[in-house]
Write an enzyme that holds these catalytic residues in place. Structure first.
Site, PDB file in Angstrom:
ATOM      1  N   TRP A  81       0.820  -1.229   0.000  1.00 30.17           N
ATOM      2  CA  TRP A  81       0.000   0.000   0.000  1.00 30.17           C
ATOM      3  C   TRP A  81       0.846   1.267   0.000  1.00 30.17           C
ATOM      4  O   TRP A  81       0.324   2.343  -0.253  1.00 30.17           O
ATOM      5  CB  TRP A  81      -0.944   0.017   1.211  1.00 30.17           C
ATOM      6  CG  TRP A  81      -0.249  -0.255   2.522  1.00 30.17           C
ATOM      7  CD1 TRP A  81      -0.197  -1.453   3.184  1.00 30.17           C
ATOM      8  CD2 TRP A  81       0.526   0.671   3.311  1.00 30.17           C
ATOM      9  NE1 TRP A  81       0.571  -1.331   4.333  1.00 30.17           N
ATOM     10  CE2 TRP A  81       1.015  -0.039   4.442  1.00 30.17           C
ATOM     11  CE3 TRP A  81       0.848   2.026   3.186  1.00 30.17           C
ATOM     12  CZ2 TRP A  81       1.806   0.567   5.417  1.00 30.17           C
ATOM     13  CZ3 TRP A  81       1.645   2.621   4.159  1.00 30.17           C
ATOM     14  CH2 TRP A  81       2.106   1.892   5.266  1.00 30.17           C
ATOM     15  N   ASN A  82       2.149   1.191   0.301  1.00 29.23           N
ATOM     16  CA  ASN A  82       2.883   2.445   0.510  1.00 29.23           C
ATOM     17  C   ASN A  82       3.256   3.159  -0.784  1.00 29.23           C
ATOM     18  O   ASN A  82       3.457   4.366  -0.793  1.00 29.23           O
ATOM     19  CB  ASN A  82       4.112   2.226   1.412  1.00 29.23           C
ATOM     20  CG  ASN A  82       5.126   1.289   0.810  1.00 29.23           C
ATOM     21  OD1 ASN A  82       4.804   0.480  -0.052  1.00 29.23           O
ATOM     22  ND2 ASN A  82       6.365   1.377   1.265  1.00 29.23           N
ATOM     23  N   LYS A 130      -2.428  -8.712  -7.599  1.00 25.86           N
ATOM     24  CA  LYS A 130      -3.236  -8.412  -6.412  1.00 25.86           C
ATOM     25  C   LYS A 130      -2.595  -7.228  -5.698  1.00 25.86           C
ATOM     26  O   LYS A 130      -1.522  -7.351  -5.108  1.00 25.86           O
ATOM     27  CB  LYS A 130      -3.300  -9.602  -5.453  1.00 25.86           C
ATOM     28  CG  LYS A 130      -4.360  -9.381  -4.383  1.00 25.86           C
ATOM     29  CD  LYS A 130      -4.140 -10.188  -3.124  1.00 25.86           C
ATOM     30  CE  LYS A 130      -3.086  -9.594  -2.235  1.00 25.86           C
ATOM     31  NZ  LYS A 130      -3.385  -8.237  -1.759  1.00 25.86           N
ATOM     32  N   GLY A 152       6.595  -6.519   0.068  1.00 26.82           N
ATOM     33  CA  GLY A 152       5.813  -6.401   1.299  1.00 26.82           C
ATOM     34  C   GLY A 152       6.646  -6.795   2.498  1.00 26.82           C
ATOM     35  O   GLY A 152       7.882  -6.683   2.474  1.00 26.82           O
ATOM     36  N   SER A 153       5.975  -7.295   3.526  1.00 31.40           N
ATOM     37  CA  SER A 153       6.679  -7.578   4.782  1.00 31.40           C
ATOM     38  C   SER A 153       7.494  -8.867   4.688  1.00 31.40           C
ATOM     39  O   SER A 153       7.221  -9.755   3.875  1.00 31.40           O
ATOM     40  CB  SER A 153       5.666  -7.701   5.916  1.00 31.40           C
ATOM     41  OG  SER A 153       4.843  -8.817   5.682  1.00 31.40           O
ATOM     42  N   GLU A 200      10.967  -8.504  -2.447  1.00 30.47           N
ATOM     43  CA  GLU A 200      11.508  -7.268  -1.868  1.00 30.47           C
ATOM     44  C   GLU A 200      10.808  -7.106  -0.531  1.00 30.47           C
ATOM     45  O   GLU A 200       9.600  -6.879  -0.482  1.00 30.47           O
ATOM     46  CB  GLU A 200      11.262  -6.093  -2.816  1.00 30.47           C
ATOM     47  CG  GLU A 200      12.157  -4.902  -2.517  1.00 30.47           C
ATOM     48  CD  GLU A 200      11.554  -3.943  -1.529  1.00 30.47           C
ATOM     49  OE1 GLU A 200      11.695  -4.196  -0.303  1.00 30.47           O
ATOM     50  OE2 GLU A 200      10.934  -2.977  -1.973  1.00 30.47           O
ATOM     51  N   LEU A 201      11.557  -7.266   0.557  1.00 29.69           N
ATOM     52  CA  LEU A 201      10.930  -7.471   1.868  1.00 29.69           C
ATOM     53  C   LEU A 201      11.251  -6.405   2.893  1.00 29.69           C
ATOM     54  O   LEU A 201      11.342  -6.676   4.086  1.00 29.69           O
ATOM     55  CB  LEU A 201      11.368  -8.836   2.416  1.00 29.69           C
ATOM     56  CG  LEU A 201      11.106 -10.026   1.493  1.00 29.69           C
ATOM     57  CD1 LEU A 201      11.577 -11.314   2.125  1.00 29.69           C
ATOM     58  CD2 LEU A 201       9.638 -10.113   1.136  1.00 29.69           C
ATOM     59  N   GLU A 204      14.419  -4.560  -9.304  1.00 23.08           N
ATOM     60  CA  GLU A 204      13.369  -3.913 -10.089  1.00 23.08           C
ATOM     61  C   GLU A 204      13.915  -2.607 -10.626  1.00 23.08           C
ATOM     62  O   GLU A 204      14.566  -1.853  -9.901  1.00 23.08           O
ATOM     63  CB  GLU A 204      12.135  -3.670  -9.224  1.00 23.08           C
ATOM     64  CG  GLU A 204      11.505  -4.972  -8.770  1.00 23.08           C
ATOM     65  CD  GLU A 204      10.137  -4.774  -8.122  1.00 23.08           C
ATOM     66  OE1 GLU A 204       9.966  -3.828  -7.341  1.00 23.08           O
ATOM     67  OE2 GLU A 204       9.250  -5.580  -8.418  1.00 23.08           O
TER      68      GLU A 204
HETATM   69  P1  ADP Z   1       2.255  -4.731   5.259  1.00 23.61           P
HETATM   70  O1  ADP Z   1       2.499  -5.105   6.669  1.00 23.61           O
HETATM   71  O2  ADP Z   1       3.112  -3.666   4.735  1.00 23.61           O
HETATM   72  O3  ADP Z   1       0.806  -4.537   4.909  1.00 23.61           O
HETATM   73  P2  ADP Z   1       2.122  -7.286   3.963  1.00 23.61           P
HETATM   74  O4  ADP Z   1       3.238  -8.209   3.655  1.00 23.61           O
HETATM   75  O5  ADP Z   1       1.068  -7.759   4.908  1.00 23.61           O
HETATM   76  O6  ADP Z   1       2.814  -5.963   4.456  1.00 23.61           O
HETATM   77  O7  ADP Z   1       1.400  -6.825   2.635  1.00 23.61           O
HETATM   78  C1  ADP Z   1       2.026  -6.693   1.388  1.00 23.61           C
HETATM   79  C2  ADP Z   1       1.148  -7.332   0.347  1.00 23.61           C
HETATM   80  O8  ADP Z   1       1.034  -8.708   0.671  1.00 23.61           O
HETATM   81  C3  ADP Z   1      -0.288  -6.794   0.293  1.00 23.61           C
HETATM   82  O9  ADP Z   1      -0.732  -6.799  -1.038  1.00 23.61           O
HETATM   83  C4  ADP Z   1      -1.042  -7.800   1.110  1.00 23.61           C
HETATM   84  O10 ADP Z   1      -2.400  -7.874   0.779  1.00 23.61           O
HETATM   85  C5  ADP Z   1      -0.329  -9.070   0.696  1.00 23.61           C
HETATM   86  N1  ADP Z   1      -0.519 -10.204   1.604  1.00 23.61           N
HETATM   87  C6  ADP Z   1      -0.550 -10.210   2.952  1.00 23.61           C
HETATM   88  N2  ADP Z   1      -0.740 -11.466   3.408  1.00 23.61           N
HETATM   89  C7  ADP Z   1      -0.845 -12.280   2.316  1.00 23.61           C
HETATM   90  C8  ADP Z   1      -1.065 -13.686   2.103  1.00 23.61           C
HETATM   91  N3  ADP Z   1      -1.210 -14.530   3.116  1.00 23.61           N
HETATM   92  N4  ADP Z   1      -1.103 -14.140   0.831  1.00 23.61           N
HETATM   93  C9  ADP Z   1      -0.943 -13.308  -0.207  1.00 23.61           C
HETATM   94  N5  ADP Z   1      -0.745 -11.978  -0.076  1.00 23.61           N
HETATM   95  C10 ADP Z   1      -0.694 -11.466   1.163  1.00 23.61           C
END
Ligand code: ADP
Length: 489
Positions: free
Chosen positions: A161-162, A185, A238-239, A260-261, A470
């Site tokens: 989302w950032n 997604k 993401g995370s 990219e984590l 990237e």
């Molecule tokens: P943040 O803590 O920054 O929201 P996330 O890793 O939870 O980091 O989110 C990054 C992306 O990963 C988002 O698009 C989120 O919807 C997606 N995401 C989170 N959990 C899952 C999952 N179990 N399977 C697939 N995508 C996921």
């Protein structure tokens, strides 16, 4: 506020477009995803949410589109990318307002992201026309050894989302330029930017199935992406926790995972540095998107003799920031994404204060603003290395200052992190810039600068930050398999 929201034209887009674009058309669905304005808590839209079945349909559509798309000459694959680039620029203001509404970043900054994100569309439309391959020395007169690249097939992309717009274009543009087809997604908090981009992709004339969008609950969609045999690659930003979970599933089903984590960037300031420049760049790095970026400075390591001077320069700059609703003119720092983010940032600051740190400015809520949405830009001095903020990703507008006495000590502290994405270093000594820059265990190092995300440069990390690249040439190669042909004729 509600007047402003009504004027934005965003509702029209989400009502007509849904959040589900599969095989070249918008689809309806039973479930909806609610979009909340982080500045006010108001609902600013809702989009059709994909079920697991919809996600499977998007993979099938992408799979069906792959043979024809990958067979097109590169320049023909570039054509809709070039049209999309022009359309994004035409609609930049509208895209920016949608991004501010769903993600909170100040609208000028949001427009900057939209324009930067558009650059990837154009850059990869051009890069795909350049050669990629080698002819190796052969072992006999009739033999030729070719090394070439070929697209993989269906690529699943999951974005955060950032950076709701540019993380999409930075993945999609090289993936489809290379000849792959894509299912995307976006983050559940920020589907509107994705919907508007997909309206543009539709208008730009991508053939049905080349680009597919599934907004919705992450887990069921993620399961489809990681299980479907047609998906050959997952590109995830993401995370660390989610990335590792998805990468483990990709390993089970034999897919490439590009990750990219996040990061925990050290920002090192030596006594010989231009302190004004360092303060200016650090303020940018910390306050951009209210500190919610994976390359935000997370530990400010300062040579002890200039700790006081840098602290003063920083405080002056940070105090000049205007915090508030990102749609209000003049606001430079918006809300954090949600109350949990504010609580996490506040918890790290409280922990540092309890361990002996001092707040030079900020350190809590902002007068007159919702304490569950906004956090004051904060500078902490005397932060000990056992404070949580010294190791945990902050994702907020807090700069913890940590003193050091030697180059070796600075390097040791900087490299003591499981992350390895971005690092910054400020010095006027060229030898030191090379020495320290090269010894930093980070995928990206900026010397006397606070920015790294150039379209032509390979953005990415090492160690726990993942190893995807990237942007630039390497960003294209990430979406291509190597094929070696030994030809005897
Ligand atoms: P943040 O803590 O920054 O929201 P996330 O890793 O939870 O980091 O989110 C990054 C992306 O990963 C988002 O698009 C989120 O919807 C997606 N995401 C989170 N959990 C899952 C999952 N179990 N399977 C697939 N995508 C996921």
């Amino acid at each position: 506020m509600s007047m402003l929201h009504r004027d934005l034209g965003v509702h029209r887009a989400v009502k007509t477009a849904s959040g589900l674009y599969v095989g070249g058309g918008w689809r309806d669905g039973a479930d909806r995803l609610t979009v909340i304005d982080p500045a006010t808590g108001a609902q600013v839209g809702d989009v059709v949410a994909a079920s697991a079945e919809d996600a499977r349909a998007s993979v099938a559509a992408a799979h069906a589109a792959f043979p024809a798309w990958s067979a097109l000459p590169p320049d023909e694959r570039g054509a809709p990318l070039r049209r999309a680039h022009a359309l994004v620029l035409e609609r930049a203001a509208e895209l920016a307002r949608a991004m501010t509404l769903e993600g909170g970043k100040p609208v000028d900054e949001a427009e900057g992201e939209v324009r930067w994100g558009a650059e990837f569309l154009l850059w990869y439309a051009e890069e795909i026309r350049r050669p990629w391959g080698e002819i190796l020395a052969s072992n006999g007169p009739s033999q030729r050894l070719y090394v070439r690249r070929r697209p993989r097939g269906v690529v699943a992309c999951i974005t955060p989302w950032n950076f709701p717009s540019s993380m999409i274009t930075r993945k999609l543009a090289p993936a489809v330029a290379a000849g792959n087809t894509v299912v995307l997604k976006p983050a559940e908090q920020t589907p509107l930017s994705a919907v508007l981009l997909f309206e543009i992709f539709h208008e730009a004339g991508f053939p049905p199935g080349v680009l597919n969008l599934v907004c919705g609950e992450p887990a069921p969609i993620g399961e489809v992406f990681t299980e479907a045999p047609e998906v050959r690659q997952l590109s995830f930003t993401g995370s660390m926790a989610t990335g590792r979970l998805l990468a483990a599933r990709c390993a089970e089903t034999g897919k490439k995972a590009s990750l990219e984590l996040g990061g925990h960037a050290p920002f090192i300031v030596f006594a010989d540095a231009d302190l004004e420049l360092a303060a200016q760049q650090l303020t940018f790095s910390k306050l951009q998107n209210a500190g919610q970026t994976c390359i935000a400075a997370n530990r400010v390591l300062v040579e002890r003799s200039v700790l006081g001077a840098l602290g003063e320069l920083l405080t002056e700059r940070v105090r000049a920031a205007r915090i508030g609703d990102g749609l209000e003119p003049g606001v430079t720092v918006g809300p954090l994404i949600d109350a949990a983010a504010v609580a996490k940032v506040g918890g790290q600051v409280e922990d540092a204060l309890a361990r002996g740190a001092r707040a030079l400015c900020g350190g809590g809520p902002v007068d007159g603003l919702d304490r569950d949405r906004f956090y004051a830009p904060t500078i902490l001095a005397d932060v000990p290395l056992d404070a949580r903020i010294a190791t945990e990703e902050t994702f907020g507008p807090v700069a913890p200052l940590i003193g050091f006495d030697s180059e070796e000590e600075a390097l040791a502290i900087a490299n003591a992190s499981e992350y390895g994405l971005a690092a910054y270093l400020f010095t006027r000594d060229l030898g030191r810039a090379h020495r320290v820059g090269e010894a930093l265990e980070y995928g990206m190092v900026a010397v006397n600068d606070g920015a790294l995300g150039w379209v032509q440069a390979p953005f990415g990390g090492v160690k726990g930050s993942g190893d995807a690249r990237e942007g630039g040439r390497l960003g294209l190669e990430d979406y291509l398999d190597v094929q070696y042909l030994s030809v005897n004729f």
